[in-house]
Design a protein around this motif. Structure first.
Motif, PDB file in Angstrom:
ATOM      1  N   GLU A  38       0.314  -3.118  -2.730  1.00 41.05           N
ATOM      2  CA  GLU A  38       1.308  -4.043  -3.264  1.00 41.05           C
ATOM      3  C   GLU A  38       1.934  -4.800  -2.099  1.00 41.05           C
ATOM      4  O   GLU A  38       2.437  -4.171  -1.155  1.00 41.05           O
ATOM      5  CB  GLU A  38       2.372  -3.254  -4.025  1.00 41.05           C
ATOM      6  CG  GLU A  38       3.416  -4.095  -4.707  1.00 41.05           C
ATOM      7  CD  GLU A  38       4.411  -3.223  -5.453  1.00 41.05           C
ATOM      8  OE1 GLU A  38       5.614  -3.351  -5.168  1.00 41.05           O
ATOM      9  OE2 GLU A  38       3.972  -2.399  -6.291  1.00 41.05           O
ATOM     10  N   ASP A  39       1.866  -6.124  -2.130  1.00 42.94           N
ATOM     11  CA  ASP A  39       2.401  -6.952  -1.041  1.00 42.94           C
ATOM     12  C   ASP A  39       1.820  -6.536   0.313  1.00 42.94           C
ATOM     13  O   ASP A  39       2.537  -6.434   1.309  1.00 42.94           O
ATOM     14  CB  ASP A  39       3.933  -6.899  -0.998  1.00 42.94           C
ATOM     15  CG  ASP A  39       4.568  -7.467  -2.256  1.00 42.94           C
ATOM     16  OD1 ASP A  39       3.996  -8.422  -2.835  1.00 42.94           O
ATOM     17  OD2 ASP A  39       5.639  -6.970  -2.652  1.00 42.94           O
ATOM     18  N   ASN A  40       0.511  -6.267   0.320  1.00 45.07           N
ATOM     19  CA  ASN A  40      -0.229  -5.858   1.520  1.00 45.07           C
ATOM     20  C   ASN A  40       0.238  -4.518   2.089  1.00 45.07           C
ATOM     21  O   ASN A  40      -0.011  -4.191   3.248  1.00 45.07           O
ATOM     22  CB  ASN A  40      -0.173  -6.940   2.609  1.00 45.07           C
ATOM     23  CG  ASN A  40      -1.446  -6.980   3.418  1.00 45.07           C
ATOM     24  OD1 ASN A  40      -2.541  -6.973   2.850  1.00 45.07           O
ATOM     25  ND2 ASN A  40      -1.327  -6.992   4.722  1.00 45.07           N
ATOM     26  N   LYS A  41       0.914  -3.713   1.275  1.00 41.79           N
ATOM     27  CA  LYS A  41       1.378  -2.375   1.676  1.00 41.79           C
ATOM     28  C   LYS A  41       0.626  -1.320   0.860  1.00 41.79           C
ATOM     29  O   LYS A  41       0.415  -1.474  -0.344  1.00 41.79           O
ATOM     30  CB  LYS A  41       2.877  -2.208   1.421  1.00 41.79           C
ATOM     31  CG  LYS A  41       3.726  -3.283   2.050  1.00 41.79           C
ATOM     32  CD  LYS A  41       4.098  -2.909   3.450  1.00 41.79           C
ATOM     33  CE  LYS A  41       5.116  -3.896   3.983  1.00 41.79           C
ATOM     34  NZ  LYS A  41       4.798  -4.395   5.277  1.00 41.79           N
ATOM     35  N   VAL A  42       0.237  -0.247   1.526  1.00 39.98           N
ATOM     36  CA  VAL A  42      -0.473   0.852   0.874  1.00 39.98           C
ATOM     37  C   VAL A  42       0.531   1.701   0.100  1.00 39.98           C
ATOM     38  O   VAL A  42       1.565   2.084   0.644  1.00 39.98           O
ATOM     39  CB  VAL A  42      -1.217   1.720   1.912  1.00 39.98           C
ATOM     40  CG1 VAL A  42      -2.012   2.813   1.234  1.00 39.98           C
ATOM     41  CG2 VAL A  42      -2.105   0.868   2.803  1.00 39.98           C
ATOM     42  N   LYS A  43       0.218   2.008  -1.146  1.00 41.46           N
ATOM     43  CA  LYS A  43       1.133   2.770  -2.012  1.00 41.46           C
ATOM     44  C   LYS A  43       0.371   3.853  -2.772  1.00 41.46           C
ATOM     45  O   LYS A  43      -0.808   3.711  -3.064  1.00 41.46           O
ATOM     46  CB  LYS A  43       1.786   1.852  -3.055  1.00 41.46           C
ATOM     47  CG  LYS A  43       2.561   0.691  -2.496  1.00 41.46           C
ATOM     48  CD  LYS A  43       3.923   1.132  -2.085  1.00 41.46           C
ATOM     49  CE  LYS A  43       4.757  -0.077  -1.674  1.00 41.46           C
ATOM     50  NZ  LYS A  43       6.044   0.259  -1.247  1.00 41.46           N
ATOM     51  N   MET A  63       2.962   1.548   4.415  1.00 38.48           N
ATOM     52  CA  MET A  63       2.483   0.933   5.655  1.00 38.48           C
ATOM     53  C   MET A  63       1.640  -0.301   5.334  1.00 38.48           C
ATOM     54  O   MET A  63       0.916  -0.333   4.343  1.00 38.48           O
ATOM     55  CB  MET A  63       1.644   1.953   6.447  1.00 38.48           C
ATOM     56  CG  MET A  63       1.261   1.492   7.842  1.00 38.48           C
ATOM     57  SD  MET A  63       0.328   2.753   8.750  1.00 38.48           S
ATOM     58  CE  MET A  63       1.622   3.939   9.098  1.00 38.48           C
ATOM     59  N   ASP A  64       1.711  -1.299   6.197  1.00 41.82           N
ATOM     60  CA  ASP A  64       0.860  -2.475   6.084  1.00 41.82           C
ATOM     61  C   ASP A  64      -0.607  -2.033   6.124  1.00 41.82           C
ATOM     62  O   ASP A  64      -0.974  -1.162   6.928  1.00 41.82           O
ATOM     63  CB  ASP A  64       1.154  -3.432   7.237  1.00 41.82           C
ATOM     64  CG  ASP A  64       0.273  -4.651   7.209  1.00 41.82           C
ATOM     65  OD1 ASP A  64       0.598  -5.598   6.473  1.00 41.82           O
ATOM     66  OD2 ASP A  64      -0.761  -4.635   7.917  1.00 41.82           O
TER      67      ASP A  64
END
Length: 81
Positions: free
Chosen positions: A18-23, A44-45
């Protein structure tokens, strides 16, 4: 995304970006170490995560659960564009 791992104890890795972040990273199988990796990577990105965990080996294996997560993230990036 669900990624089927190769050459490690865990069978698959589930995650979201999500928004280039790992979730929401979840390893299916493996050890408690994978839970630690999942928590450390959360938020984290995606590019930072790949650079930190790609190439990590597990004992005599040429890969590891963290390395497999890096491969999964790279596959995700290749398919999103």
């Amino acid at each position: 995304m669900t990624y089927k791992t190769k050459g490690v104890c865990s069978r698959e890795i589930n995650f979201e970006v999500e928004d280039n972040k790992v979730k929401n990273v979840q390893f299916v199988g493996g050890s408690g170490n994978t839970q630690g990796v999942a928590r450390l990577i959360d938020g984290m990105d995606i590019d930072e995560a790949i650079s930190r965990i790609e190439g990590i080996q597990c004992g005599f294996r040429p890969t590891s659960c963290p390395d497999q997560l890096a491969q999964a993230l790279k596959e995700y990036k290749a398919n999103v564009k």
